[in-house]
Design an enzyme around this catalytic site. Structure first.
Site, PDB file in Angstrom:
ATOM      1  N   SER A 152       0.873  -1.177   0.000  1.00  0.00           N
ATOM      2  CA  SER A 152       0.000   0.000   0.000  1.00  0.00           C
ATOM      3  C   SER A 152       0.904   1.218   0.000  1.00  0.00           C
ATOM      4  O   SER A 152       2.083   1.122   0.388  1.00  0.00           O
ATOM      5  CB  SER A 152      -0.858  -0.005   1.268  1.00  0.00           C
ATOM      6  OG  SER A 152      -1.453   1.261   1.465  1.00  0.00           O
ATOM      7  N   TYR A 165      -2.882  -1.346  10.447  1.00  0.00           N
ATOM      8  CA  TYR A 165      -2.774  -1.492   8.987  1.00  0.00           C
ATOM      9  C   TYR A 165      -1.430  -0.946   8.483  1.00  0.00           C
ATOM     10  O   TYR A 165      -0.716  -1.614   7.726  1.00  0.00           O
ATOM     11  CB  TYR A 165      -3.943  -0.758   8.320  1.00  0.00           C
ATOM     12  CG  TYR A 165      -4.022  -0.931   6.823  1.00  0.00           C
ATOM     13  CD1 TYR A 165      -4.614  -2.071   6.274  1.00  0.00           C
ATOM     14  CD2 TYR A 165      -3.523   0.041   5.954  1.00  0.00           C
ATOM     15  CE1 TYR A 165      -4.705  -2.224   4.889  1.00  0.00           C
ATOM     16  CE2 TYR A 165      -3.612  -0.110   4.584  1.00  0.00           C
ATOM     17  CZ  TYR A 165      -4.208  -1.242   4.055  1.00  0.00           C
ATOM     18  OH  TYR A 165      -4.290  -1.395   2.682  1.00  0.00           O
TER      19      TYR A 165
HETATM   20  P1  NAD Z   1     -11.198  -6.246  -0.602  1.00  0.00           P
HETATM   21  O1  NAD Z   1     -11.790  -6.193   0.754  1.00  0.00           O
HETATM   22  O2  NAD Z   1     -12.112  -6.258  -1.775  1.00  0.00           O
HETATM   23  O3  NAD Z   1     -10.208  -7.470  -0.760  1.00  0.00           O
HETATM   24  C1  NAD Z   1      -9.549  -8.109   0.288  1.00  0.00           C
HETATM   25  C2  NAD Z   1      -9.750  -9.582   0.094  1.00  0.00           C
HETATM   26  O4  NAD Z   1      -9.007 -10.291   1.072  1.00  0.00           O
HETATM   27  C3  NAD Z   1     -11.239  -9.983   0.270  1.00  0.00           C
HETATM   28  O5  NAD Z   1     -11.623 -10.772  -0.834  1.00  0.00           O
HETATM   29  C4  NAD Z   1     -11.219 -10.770   1.562  1.00  0.00           C
HETATM   30  O6  NAD Z   1     -12.207 -11.786   1.602  1.00  0.00           O
HETATM   31  C5  NAD Z   1      -9.820 -11.341   1.537  1.00  0.00           C
HETATM   32  N1  NAD Z   1      -9.377 -11.788   2.852  1.00  0.00           N
HETATM   33  C6  NAD Z   1      -9.490 -11.135   4.035  1.00  0.00           C
HETATM   34  N2  NAD Z   1      -9.008 -11.895   5.029  1.00  0.00           N
HETATM   35  C7  NAD Z   1      -8.574 -13.048   4.456  1.00  0.00           C
HETATM   36  C8  NAD Z   1      -7.979 -14.216   4.951  1.00  0.00           C
HETATM   37  N3  NAD Z   1      -7.726 -14.368   6.266  1.00  0.00           N
HETATM   38  N4  NAD Z   1      -7.666 -15.212   4.087  1.00  0.00           N
HETATM   39  C9  NAD Z   1      -7.918 -15.077   2.771  1.00  0.00           C
HETATM   40  N5  NAD Z   1      -8.480 -13.988   2.230  1.00  0.00           N
HETATM   41  C10 NAD Z   1      -8.807 -12.985   3.069  1.00  0.00           C
HETATM   42  O7  NAD Z   1     -10.213  -4.994  -0.667  1.00  0.00           O
HETATM   43  P2  NAD Z   1      -9.061  -4.653  -1.732  1.00  0.00           P
HETATM   44  O8  NAD Z   1      -8.988  -3.179  -1.759  1.00  0.00           O
HETATM   45  O9  NAD Z   1      -9.255  -5.373  -2.997  1.00  0.00           O
HETATM   46  O10 NAD Z   1      -7.754  -5.168  -0.964  1.00  0.00           O
HETATM   47  C11 NAD Z   1      -6.829  -6.063  -1.539  1.00  0.00           C
HETATM   48  C12 NAD Z   1      -5.427  -5.730  -1.050  1.00  0.00           C
HETATM   49  O11 NAD Z   1      -5.053  -4.444  -1.542  1.00  0.00           O
HETATM   50  C13 NAD Z   1      -5.312  -5.648   0.476  1.00  0.00           C
HETATM   51  O12 NAD Z   1      -4.071  -6.236   0.876  1.00  0.00           O
HETATM   52  C14 NAD Z   1      -5.295  -4.159   0.744  1.00  0.00           C
HETATM   53  O13 NAD Z   1      -4.622  -3.830   1.938  1.00  0.00           O
HETATM   54  C15 NAD Z   1      -4.565  -3.666  -0.489  1.00  0.00           C
HETATM   55  N6  NAD Z   1      -4.768  -2.244  -0.780  1.00  0.00           N
HETATM   56  C16 NAD Z   1      -5.991  -1.767  -1.188  1.00  0.00           C
HETATM   57  C17 NAD Z   1      -6.117  -0.409  -1.470  1.00  0.00           C
HETATM   58  C18 NAD Z   1      -7.421   0.195  -1.952  1.00  0.00           C
HETATM   59  O14 NAD Z   1      -7.476   1.424  -2.101  1.00  0.00           O
HETATM   60  N7  NAD Z   1      -8.462  -0.561  -2.244  1.00  0.00           N
HETATM   61  C19 NAD Z   1      -5.028   0.439  -1.343  1.00  0.00           C
HETATM   62  C20 NAD Z   1      -3.807  -0.084  -0.918  1.00  0.00           C
HETATM   63  C21 NAD Z   1      -3.685  -1.428  -0.649  1.00  0.00           C
END
Ligand code: NAD
Length: 267
Positions: A152, A165
């Protein structure tokens, strides 16, 4: 980008929604056989598998909580039973449990560290074992394996009310760099993607109303909120031989969020 990942097997964790779903679809479109991991409900993962198949690709959905060692081992066993090996790991699963620092419970601290950091360690360790065992297969790739960790912008930008986080993503940065240093002699490449604000279920509040989106855009010099497809394209590049000499780095895909936008006026 067509078929750049032909005959390669990719595991994407947390791939039933958001960025993971976008990455899984992009890797499938580039020719990889994709293991779509999900934590609990198979509904989203099944939809991702269907989308990959509709594009002419191969995919299966496999349940596992990435923070639980025995479940990770079972996930890898199911992947090997279906596809025999792994070439690309995308450590994407993650979550937030936000609170003011002094109100953050130990349970919420531990939960975020267990999924966002320990989960990445467990999956990367299993993938690295297989990469070391198998080595380079020149017909597939110049590298013995590729690990892409979803970090991130908060691996470098502190974030009030998100101490768990931000600590998890800062940890992912040094985990990635250390793995990259240790595994490079075996031709294993390890990199991070550092998304900025991407429209997914994790941060709906930040972009769901025009007012919230306008406020968010003040942090994004490129002036648009990112989409999972932006991350998918970056993941295909990092997984392919086009990035063969790239290891140990974070590719920020953030529309300039890490460029200190508060200083943009030069005042
Ligand atoms: P999201 O909530 O759609 O995706 C996260 C996924 O992780 C979900 O499908 C959830 O079911 C899964 N998950 C959670 N706990 C789990 C576990 N114990 N085992 C297996 N799967 C698990 O959100 P996203 O934005 O798509 O996030 C994906 C990644 O991107 C994350 O690591 C998040 O920190 C990172 N991220 C997202 C953003 C953003 O702006 N959306 C920015 C920076 C980083």
């Amino acid at each position: 980008m067509i078929n750049k990942l032909q005959n390669q097997v990719a595991l994407v964790t947390g791939a039933s929604s958001g960025i993971g779903a976008g990455v899984a679809v992009a890797l499938g479109a580039a020719g990889a056989k994709v293991v779509v991991n999900y934590a609990r409900s198979s509904k989203g993962a099944d939809a991702v598998v269907s989308e990959i198949q509709a594009n002419g690709g191969e995919a299966i959905a496999v349940q596992a909580d990435v923070s639980q060692e025995e479940q990770v081992l079972r996930l890898f066993e199911q992947m090997y039973a279906a596809y025999g090996t792994i070439d690309i790991l995308v450590n994407n699963a993650g979550l937030q449990k936000d609170a003011a620092f002094v109100e953050m419970t130990l349970a919420d601290w531990n939960k975020v560290i267990e999924v966002n950091l320990t989960g990445q360690f467990l999956c990367a360790r299993e993938a690295a074992k297989e990469f070391l065992r198998r080595g380079v297969v020149p017909e597939k790739s110049c590298s013995a394996g590729k690990i892409i960790c979803m970090s991130s912008v908060h691996e470098v930008i502190p974030w009030a009310k998100h101490a768990n986080y931000a600590a998890s993503k800062g940890g992912v940065m040094l985990l990635m760099q250390t793995m990259a240093q240790e595994l490079a002699p075996a031709k294993i490449r390890v990199n991070n993607i550092g998304p900025g604000a991407i429209k997914t279920p994790i941060n709906t509040d930040a972009w769901a109303t025009p007012e919230a989106e306008a406020e968010l855009l003040e942090l994004i010099p490129y002036n648009r909120v990112g989409l999972p497809v932006d991350i998918g394209k970056a993941a295909v590049w990092l997984a392919s031989d086009d990035s063969e000499y790239v290891t140990g780095t974070t590719l920020f895909v953030d529309g300039g969020m890490t460029l200190y936008p508060g200083f943009a006026t030069g005042g």
